[in-house]
Design a protein around this motif. Structure first.
Motif, mmCIF file in Angstrom:
data_model
loop_
_atom_site.group_PDB
_atom_site.id
_atom_site.type_symbol
_atom_site.label_atom_id
_atom_site.label_comp_id
_atom_site.label_asym_id
_atom_site.label_seq_id
_atom_site.Cartn_x
_atom_site.Cartn_y
_atom_site.Cartn_z
ATOM 1 N N CYS A 1 91.377 64.868 17.647
ATOM 2 C CA CYS A 1 92.550 64.400 18.378
ATOM 3 C C CYS A 1 92.429 64.837 19.827
ATOM 4 O O CYS A 1 91.793 65.847 20.119
ATOM 5 N N LYS A 2 93.023 64.083 20.699
ATOM 6 C CA LYS A 2 93.066 64.444 22.112
ATOM 7 C C LYS A 2 94.518 64.636 22.501
ATOM 8 O O LYS A 2 95.390 63.881 22.079
ATOM 9 N N ILE A 3 94.749 65.668 23.305
ATOM 10 C CA ILE A 3 96.074 65.917 23.851
ATOM 11 C C ILE A 3 95.966 65.744 25.358
ATOM 12 O O ILE A 3 95.145 66.386 26.007
ATOM 13 N N VAL A 4 96.782 64.851 25.895
ATOM 14 C CA VAL A 4 96.843 64.640 27.336
ATOM 15 C C VAL A 4 98.112 65.314 27.835
ATOM 16 O O VAL A 4 99.218 64.967 27.405
ATOM 17 N N ALA A 5 97.951 66.295 28.712
ATOM 18 C CA ALA A 5 99.078 67.011 29.312
ATOM 19 C C ALA A 5 99.270 66.494 30.733
ATOM 20 O O ALA A 5 98.306 66.378 31.489
ATOM 21 N N VAL A 6 100.510 66.185 31.105
ATOM 22 C CA VAL A 6 100.807 65.625 32.424
ATOM 23 C C VAL A 6 101.823 66.507 33.136
ATOM 24 O O VAL A 6 102.859 66.855 32.580
ATOM 25 N N SER A 7 101.489 66.878 34.379
ATOM 26 C CA SER A 7 102.425 67.656 35.193
ATOM 27 C C SER A 7 102.587 66.991 36.550
ATOM 28 O O SER A 7 101.780 66.157 36.952
ATOM 29 N N GLN A 8 103.610 67.363 37.239
ATOM 30 C CA GLN A 8 103.918 66.876 38.589
ATOM 31 C C GLN A 8 103.903 65.354 38.652
ATOM 32 O O GLN A 8 103.319 64.749 39.535
ATOM 33 N N ASN A 9 104.572 64.746 37.702
ATOM 34 C CA ASN A 9 104.631 63.292 37.597
ATOM 35 C C ASN A 9 105.652 62.752 38.604
ATOM 36 O O ASN A 9 106.801 63.138 38.580
ATOM 37 N N ALA A 10 105.218 61.875 39.495
ATOM 38 C CA ALA A 10 106.121 61.294 40.495
ATOM 39 C C ALA A 10 105.821 59.810 40.650
ATOM 40 O O ALA A 10 104.911 59.428 41.376
ATOM 41 N N ALA A 11 106.572 58.989 39.948
ATOM 42 C CA ALA A 11 106.423 57.541 40.074
ATOM 43 C C ALA A 11 107.208 57.070 41.290
ATOM 44 O O ALA A 11 108.255 57.619 41.607
ATOM 45 N N PRO A 12 106.707 56.045 41.983
ATOM 46 C CA PRO A 12 107.416 55.564 43.172
ATOM 47 C C PRO A 12 108.742 54.904 42.814
ATOM 48 O O PRO A 12 108.879 54.295 41.757
ATOM 49 N N LYS A 13 109.696 55.068 43.691
ATOM 50 C CA LYS A 13 110.994 54.419 43.538
ATOM 51 C C LYS A 13 111.183 53.530 44.755
ATOM 52 O O LYS A 13 111.480 53.999 45.845
ATOM 53 N N LEU A 14 110.971 52.242 44.542
ATOM 54 C CA LEU A 14 111.042 51.283 45.636
ATOM 55 C C LEU A 14 112.373 50.546 45.617
ATOM 56 O O LEU A 14 112.870 50.190 44.544
ATOM 57 N N SER A 15 112.906 50.313 46.791
ATOM 58 C CA SER A 15 114.103 49.480 46.861
ATOM 59 C C SER A 15 113.694 48.050 46.533
ATOM 60 O O SER A 15 112.537 47.649 46.729
ATOM 61 N N SER A 16 114.620 47.276 46.026
ATOM 62 C CA SER A 16 114.296 45.886 45.703
ATOM 63 C C SER A 16 113.922 45.105 46.956
ATOM 64 O O SER A 16 113.059 44.230 46.906
ATOM 65 N N GLU A 17 114.485 45.459 48.110
ATOM 66 C CA GLU A 17 114.138 44.771 49.358
ATOM 67 C C GLU A 17 112.681 45.054 49.728
ATOM 68 O O GLU A 17 111.934 44.145 50.103
ATOM 69 N N PHE A 18 112.265 46.325 49.608
ATOM 70 C CA PHE A 18 110.886 46.670 49.952
ATOM 71 C C PHE A 18 109.920 46.014 48.975
ATOM 72 O O PHE A 18 108.900 45.457 49.378
ATOM 73 N N PHE A 19 110.244 46.048 47.685
ATOM 74 C CA PHE A 19 109.377 45.414 46.703
ATOM 75 C C PHE A 19 109.234 43.919 46.997
ATOM 76 O O PHE A 19 108.128 43.379 46.948
ATOM 77 N N GLU A 20 110.329 43.257 47.303
ATOM 78 C CA GLU A 20 110.273 41.823 47.631
ATOM 79 C C GLU A 20 109.364 41.575 48.830
ATOM 80 O O GLU A 20 108.649 40.587 48.882
ATOM 81 N N SER A 21 109.369 42.495 49.804
ATOM 82 C CA SER A 21 108.568 42.303 51.009
ATOM 83 C C SER A 21 107.068 42.493 50.766
ATOM 84 O O SER A 21 106.258 42.013 51.547
ATOM 85 N N ILE A 22 106.684 43.172 49.687
ATOM 86 C CA ILE A 22 105.256 43.435 49.435
ATOM 87 C C ILE A 22 104.722 42.769 48.169
ATOM 88 O O ILE A 22 103.530 42.859 47.887
ATOM 89 N N LYS A 23 105.558 42.097 47.414
ATOM 90 C CA LYS A 23 105.165 41.621 46.084
ATOM 91 C C LYS A 23 103.970 40.680 46.082
ATOM 92 O O LYS A 23 103.287 40.563 45.069
ATOM 93 N N ASN A 24 103.667 40.028 47.178
ATOM 94 C CA ASN A 24 102.520 39.122 47.225
ATOM 95 C C ASN A 24 101.316 39.725 47.937
ATOM 96 O O ASN A 24 100.315 39.036 48.134
ATOM 97 N N ASP A 25 101.407 40.981 48.296
ATOM 98 C CA ASP A 25 100.316 41.667 49.003
ATOM 99 C C ASP A 25 99.672 42.661 48.026
ATOM 100 O O ASP A 25 100.207 43.748 47.793
ATOM 101 N N HIS A 26 98.539 42.305 47.442
ATOM 102 C CA HIS A 26 97.910 43.124 46.401
ATOM 103 C C HIS A 26 97.588 44.535 46.888
ATOM 104 O O HIS A 26 97.758 45.507 46.139
ATOM 105 N N ALA A 27 97.129 44.669 48.103
ATOM 106 C CA ALA A 27 96.789 45.998 48.635
ATOM 107 C C ALA A 27 98.031 46.873 48.737
ATOM 108 O O ALA A 27 98.004 48.049 48.345
ATOM 109 N N LYS A 28 99.116 46.312 49.230
ATOM 110 C CA LYS A 28 100.353 47.100 49.354
ATOM 111 C C LYS A 28 100.962 47.387 47.987
ATOM 112 O O LYS A 28 101.513 48.464 47.767
#
Length: 115
Positions: free
Chosen positions: A68-95
């Motif tokens: 069995c493998k155990i994956v331990a995760v610390s300091q987890n920080a997922a981005p929190k984007l405003s819907s306006e910012f997401f809309e502005s970048i949704k078609n830009d793969h790099a962003k």
């Protein structure tokens, strides 16, 4: 390990295990099905202890000597984007890759050893 530049020292890995916010245990069952379960862990020396019942899938996998493998995760920080910012970048793969589909975290993987 494919990315040797990401490989951790033993002490770095143990620190992540000690400070992990959560862990996930995974292994393959008798019929090749994947068994995967979130859990909390505690480490003492080179042993990881998990909470669980004396029967059931998790226990059976250990008793049957599965690797069995155990994956331990610390300091987890997922981005929190405003819907306006997401809309502005949704078609830009790099962003999207830079701002939306990135998560800052540290992880360490431990493998069971049966003696």
């Amino acid at each position: 390990m494919r990315r040797k530049d990401r490989e951790l020292s033993k002490n770095e890995a143990l620190k992540i295990i000690d400070e992990c916010e959560y862990a996930v245990i995974s292994c393959a069952g008798d019929k090749g099905e994947i068994f995967c379960l979130p859990l909390s862990i505690v480490r003492e020396n080179m042993s990881i202890f998990i909470h669980g019942a004396t029967s059931g899938g998790k226990c059976e996998n250990f008793i049957n000597g599965r690797v069995c493998k155990i994956v331990a995760v610390s300091q987890n920080a997922a981005p929190k984007l405003s819907s306006e910012f997401f809309e502005s970048i949704k078609n830009d793969h790099a962003k999207l890759g830079k701002y939306a589909f990135t998560t800052e975290y540290k992880s360490a993987i431990a493998t069971t050893v049966h003696v």
